[in-house]
Scaffold this active site. Sequence first.
Site, short mmCIF file in Angstrom:
data_model
loop_
_atom_site.label_atom_id
_atom_site.label_comp_id
_atom_site.label_asym_id
_atom_site.label_seq_id
_atom_site.Cartn_x
_atom_site.Cartn_y
_atom_site.Cartn_z
N GLY A 10 136.63 56.00 -1.36
CA GLY A 10 136.17 55.15 -2.44
C GLY A 10 137.25 54.18 -2.89
N LEU A 12 139.00 54.01 -5.73
CA LEU A 12 140.17 54.71 -6.25
C LEU A 12 140.79 55.59 -5.18
CD1 LEU A 12 142.12 55.56 -8.44
CD2 LEU A 12 140.39 57.21 -9.24
N ALA A 55 132.73 61.03 -6.65
CA ALA A 55 131.73 61.01 -7.72
C ALA A 55 130.48 60.28 -7.25
CB ALA A 55 132.28 60.33 -8.97
N THR A 96 134.91 59.33 -17.01
CA THR A 96 134.43 57.99 -17.38
C THR A 96 134.18 57.86 -18.87
OG1 THR A 96 132.55 56.48 -17.10
CG2 THR A 96 132.10 58.79 -16.84
N TYR A 120 124.02 59.74 -15.68
CA TYR A 120 125.38 59.61 -15.15
C TYR A 120 126.40 60.15 -16.14
CZ TYR A 120 129.80 57.41 -13.88
OH TYR A 120 131.13 57.18 -13.59
N LYS A 124 128.79 63.59 -15.81
CA LYS A 124 130.25 63.52 -15.86
C LYS A 124 130.81 64.37 -17.00
CE LYS A 124 132.66 61.23 -13.64
NZ LYS A 124 133.40 61.54 -12.39
#
Length: 280
Positions: A10, A12, A55, A96, A120, A124
């Site tokens: 991804g 990151l 994620a 997040t 979402y 998280k």
Amino acid sequence: MRACVLGANGQLGRALVAALPGAVALDRAALDIGDADAVAAHDFTGVDVLVNAAAYTAVDRAETEPGAAWRANAAGPAHLAAAAREHGCLLVHVSTEYVFDGTAPGPVAEDAPPSPLGVYGASKAAGELAVRAALPERHVIVRTSWVVGDGGNFVATMVRLARDGVCPVVVDDQVGRPTFAPDLAAALLVLAGSGRHGIFHVTGDGEPVSWHGLAREVFARCGRDPGDVRPVSTAEYAADRPHLARRPANSVLDLSRATRAGVTMPPWRDGLGAHLGTAR
């Protein structure tokens, strides 16, 4: 410090692998963190730090695919926390600002109560709880916002639209700070080596900006007239887009706890310049 990066493919994850050339890099094909048996069977021997950058981030699609979101964002961190506990690892887990509803004024502190608006954010928030429960003193949870790296993101979209001569309509009543993946990766490494644990907020620094303001900045750096980006309210934008998930109006996070732990985040405009190869 020997690290293992989950979600290595991804935005990151790629920045983390670049910052940690000796790390074990696992993308989803190598290890699906939502698969409890696969995580339990994986050999983490010799790993000191697990860095979870994996994620499910499709905010809108999560509303119609809640199972996939909860599998990756809630069950996945729980599986990693169990593995970290078994192998004596520190778990650095990325979360997040979507765990908040965005109604609080000013920068939001780590101890503000979670109040997610959609699937979402809820998934998280559940992942955070699972990590804290399994590893009370061996976790670093980093909440971030508006991540921009090597891949698909808002800045990349605005660059494409600027170069294609498009005049986009962009929401002007949601504010936050962009976070550039290399800066975030560096901050995660500082926190992993700080000896501290708990929740930290890490984003780009500087004055908050709306999505509309960020788009104008990108257009200017691409040689386009910023006035070509037209503002619109969230309500107006969502009126004919029923598939959109609700988003926090205020995504500005308080960075002071991370700063006290040794993290220095550059102003987001500097990060944007580095990302685009421009300077202002």
